[in-house]
Design a protein around this motif. Structure first.
Motif, PDB file in Angstrom:
ATOM      1  N   ILE A 113      32.505  47.765  16.012  1.00 29.65           N
ATOM      2  CA  ILE A 113      32.702  46.668  17.076  1.00 29.65           C
ATOM      3  C   ILE A 113      33.694  46.003  16.309  1.00 29.65           C
ATOM      4  O   ILE A 113      33.664  45.314  15.372  1.00 29.65           O
ATOM      5  N   ARG A 114      34.962  45.951  17.020  1.00 24.99           N
ATOM      6  CA  ARG A 114      36.124  45.178  16.871  1.00 24.99           C
ATOM      7  C   ARG A 114      36.387  44.050  17.672  1.00 24.99           C
ATOM      8  O   ARG A 114      36.540  44.190  18.845  1.00 24.99           O
ATOM      9  N   GLN A 123      36.202  49.684  24.171  1.00 23.05           N
ATOM     10  CA  GLN A 123      34.949  49.729  23.304  1.00 23.05           C
ATOM     11  C   GLN A 123      33.875  50.301  23.943  1.00 23.05           C
ATOM     12  O   GLN A 123      33.371  49.747  25.057  1.00 23.05           O
ATOM     13  N   ASP A 140      30.031  53.317  17.149  1.00 23.48           N
ATOM     14  CA  ASP A 140      31.226  53.012  16.572  1.00 23.48           C
ATOM     15  C   ASP A 140      31.016  51.502  16.255  1.00 23.48           C
ATOM     16  O   ASP A 140      30.810  50.548  16.655  1.00 23.48           O
ATOM     17  N   GLU A 196      34.247  45.799  26.245  1.00 25.76           N
ATOM     18  CA  GLU A 196      34.104  46.896  26.932  1.00 25.76           C
ATOM     19  C   GLU A 196      35.082  47.032  28.163  1.00 25.76           C
ATOM     20  O   GLU A 196      35.790  48.123  28.022  1.00 25.76           O
TER      21      GLU A 196
END
Length: 190
Positions: free
Chosen positions: A186-187, A176, A184, A167
């Motif tokens: 999550i990378r 993120q 979305d 985050e």
């Protein structure tokens, strides 16, 4: 108040209490804690997440010590949730969806005992955890689910830079969303 059961505090049960008496804790190990934490942050009814270390035998472990694989700690996410909004079964569903529970001490490129799959339960969560594992085993057919299900031991909060890491943007500075309901991808990146 319960008294510690051993002379080693790392082996004691997690006796911390949620901030709100109507909330509960849950604790999960599913590989690197960064992506797992972000997934739980997005779940409606989750009011707080913390990443840390549990299930080991060394008090006050550090990230460096845990990565040396000498402490038996797991990278965990401790979730504080409102069971009126988010039943424990919702947490279990998210847990199973976030990792491969058939790989021992490994998630993708992350290898080591600190990346093992585990559900560490509080109070009356053990039965639901076990039933969810049995359902996952049926779904996994011939691949053995290696997830351990154990009482939640003392939780040691990880260093501050690990908290809400994705985050905050991680090393790359690409934030993120932790917004509730966000879908979305999550990378994970160091």
């Amino acid at each position: 108040m319960a008294t510690p059961t051993t002379s080693n505090p790392a082996l004691d049960l997690d006796l911390d209490q949620p901030d709100n008496p109507n909330h509960e804790f849950a604790q999960f190990g599913a590989g690197c804690f960064w992506g797992v934490e972000l997934a739980f942050q997005r779940l409606p009814g989750v009011v707080k997440t913390e990443v840390g270390y549990s299930q080991g035998h060394v008090p006050d472990p550090t990230y460096k010590l845990v990565c040396a694989e000498t402490t038996n700690h797991v990278e965990v996410v401790r979730v504080q949730f409102d069971p009126e909004v988010c039943p424990y079964s919702n947490l279990l569903s998210l847990f199973w969806s976030r990792h491969d529970p058939t790989t021992l001490n490994r998630q993708g490129g992350d290898v080591g005992t600190q990346y093992r799959s585990g559900i560490y339960y509080y109070k009356d969560q053990a039965e639901l955890a076990q039933k969810s594992k049995e359902a996952k085993q049926l779904e996994s057919k011939d691949n053995m689910v290696v997830t351990e299900i154990l009482p939640a031991k003392r939780f040691y909060r990880a260093e501050e830079y690990h908290q809400q890491y994705l985050e905050k943007g991680g090393r790359r500075g690409v934030q993120q969303s932790a917004e509730k309901g966000c879908n979305d991808p999550i990378r994970c990146y160091g």
